[in-house]
Scaffold this motif. Structure first.
Motif, PDB file in Angstrom:
ATOM      1  N   VAL A 120       0.877  -1.173   0.000  1.00  0.00           N
ATOM      2  CA  VAL A 120       0.000   0.000   0.000  1.00  0.00           C
ATOM      3  C   VAL A 120       0.912   1.219   0.000  1.00  0.00           C
ATOM      4  N   ALA A 123      -1.710   5.485   2.517  1.00  0.00           N
ATOM      5  CA  ALA A 123      -3.025   5.298   3.132  1.00  0.00           C
ATOM      6  C   ALA A 123      -3.755   6.633   3.132  1.00  0.00           C
ATOM      7  N   THR A 125      -5.348   8.126   0.725  1.00  0.00           N
ATOM      8  CA  THR A 125      -6.237   8.282  -0.428  1.00  0.00           C
ATOM      9  C   THR A 125      -7.635   7.805  -0.033  1.00  0.00           C
ATOM     10  N   THR A 128      -7.764   4.000   0.199  1.00  0.00           N
ATOM     11  CA  THR A 128      -6.821   3.202   1.005  1.00  0.00           C
ATOM     12  C   THR A 128      -6.727   3.620   2.477  1.00  0.00           C
ATOM     13  N   SER A 129      -7.564   4.581   2.908  1.00  0.00           N
ATOM     14  CA  SER A 129      -7.392   5.112   4.269  1.00  0.00           C
ATOM     15  C   SER A 129      -7.525   4.035   5.345  1.00  0.00           C
ATOM     16  N   TYR A 131      -6.356   1.234   5.291  1.00  0.00           N
ATOM     17  CA  TYR A 131      -5.128   0.424   5.366  1.00  0.00           C
ATOM     18  C   TYR A 131      -4.032   1.122   6.180  1.00  0.00           C
ATOM     19  N   ALA A 165      -1.248   3.845  -6.171  1.00  0.00           N
ATOM     20  CA  ALA A 165      -1.950   3.424  -4.959  1.00  0.00           C
ATOM     21  C   ALA A 165      -1.371   2.127  -4.407  1.00  0.00           C
ATOM     22  N   PHE A 166      -1.107   1.188  -5.308  1.00  0.00           N
ATOM     23  CA  PHE A 166      -0.578  -0.123  -4.901  1.00  0.00           C
ATOM     24  C   PHE A 166       0.577  -0.522  -5.822  1.00  0.00           C
ATOM     25  N   ASP A 208      -8.584  -8.865   3.016  1.00  0.00           N
ATOM     26  CA  ASP A 208      -7.836  -7.623   2.790  1.00  0.00           C
ATOM     27  C   ASP A 208      -8.497  -6.677   1.790  1.00  0.00           C
ATOM     28  N   LEU A 212     -10.591  -1.522   1.220  1.00  0.00           N
ATOM     29  CA  LEU A 212     -10.765  -0.589   0.111  1.00  0.00           C
ATOM     30  C   LEU A 212     -12.190  -0.046   0.082  1.00  0.00           C
ATOM     31  N   SER A 215     -12.768   2.186   3.077  1.00  0.00           N
ATOM     32  CA  SER A 215     -12.151   3.500   2.857  1.00  0.00           C
ATOM     33  C   SER A 215     -13.091   4.394   2.074  1.00  0.00           C
TER      34      SER A 215
END
Lengths: 225, 82
Positions: A120, A123, A125, A128-129, A131, A165-166, A208, A212, A215
């Motif tokens: 990640v 985090a 965004t 992704t927050s 995460y 992002a990833f 996992d 997303l 978020s």
């Protein structure tokens, strides 16, 4: 939070997207047929699911990117709406120009289908927050054309603006700079090859992907993160 | 009237299929093959009433909008039978 899923002929992750969005938001998404469907006016998030739209004819995503619904997608993105494109959805977003670059055949020529470790990158965004504090997540991939390409200047811009992002922890497809997911300039459009909707704690294993969607719910409703 | 559109990957874009073809040709004894690039050809049958100029404008548009992805591909075309 209102969501919609665009369905193309050959989409095959639309039902998974539907389930994931319904679970994350507590409300069933509108399923929008690409040809005569309408994205409801007050939609917060449009998801473009994986699959093989139009049988991958010509190029992955090329035909779908010129579907009637795409004008509505552009309008949604222009007014700052969230868009999530997964796998074929990412290919379609690249073809529409909503995201830079292109996805080409995996360097190995093999179809890859496995749980994939992802870094990640930020985090910070809307996607992704949830995460935060988690450096690595495992989300399944299943694709033949996931090799992300863009010119060096574009890649530098993406990295410079925090729009990667990833990244793949171990690059499965030859993608430039290990990129697995990229954001638009305003941070509201995300395209990624891994399938978060396949890791939401059901029979498929893994949770996992949930982060997303959580978020996004947080970004729209301000209720999480 | 016909338009024949040739689409190929831009130089620098990895072509794993082309590489596999070149490797196989090499294994078959065609050691002179140094590289192979794979592209595609699209034949379009066009309305005969179109002028060559209009056909060129329209086909160029088709290439830009759908037939080629200019991020990774280049294209050229010929119009015949005008």
């Amino acid at each position: 939070m209102k969501t919609a899923v665009i369905v193309f002929p050959g989409s095959n992750c639309d039902r998974d997207a539907q389930v994931a969005l319904a679970e994350a938001t507590g409300k069933a998404p509108a399923m929008v047929w690409h040809k005569d469907g309408t994205i409801p006016d007050d939609t917060d998030l449009v998801m473009i699911p994986g699959g093989f739209s139009y049988g991958d004819y010509l190029r992955c995503g090329a035909m779908a990117a010129n579907s009637p619904v795409i004008a509505q997608l552009h309008a949604h993105a222009e007014r700052g709406g969230y868009v999530l494109g997964v796998c074929n959805g990412f290919q379609i977003l690249a073809e529409t120009g909503l995201l830079p670059g292109a996805l080409v055949r995996n360097a190995s020529l093999n179809f890859v289908c496995k749980p994939q470790a992802l870094k990640v990158e930020s985090a910070n965004t809307a996607f992704t927050s949830a995460y935060a504090g988690k450096e690595e997540v495992t989300i399944p991939i299943a694709h033949h054309d996931g090799n992300y390409m863009a010119d060096e200047a574009t890649l530098d811009t993406l990295e410079g603006e925090g729009r990667v992002a990833f990244r793949y922890a171990d690059n499965p497809n030859g993608s430039a700079r290990d990129i697995a997911g990229v954001l638009s300039e305003n941070g509201r459009v995300l395209g990624m090859m891994p399938h978060p909707e396949r890791a939401i704690g059901g029979h498929e294993g893994g949770t996992d992907g949930l982060g997303l969607f959580e978020s996004l719910v947080g970004a729209v409703c301000g209720c999480i993160g | 009237m016909k338009a024949i559109v040739h689409i190929g990957l831009k130089p620098g874009v990895l072509d794993p299929q082309g590489k596999a073809v070149a490797d196989t040709l090499g294994r078959m004894g065609y050691s002179e093959v140094e590289a192979a690039r794979i592209g595609k050809t699209i034949e379009l049958d066009l309305d005969d009433g179109l002028s060559t100029g209009d056909a060129e404008t329209r086909v160029k548009e088709m290439c830009e909008k759908l037939l080629a992805n200019t991020v990774i591909e280049s294209y050229r075309f010929e119009i015949s039978g005008a």
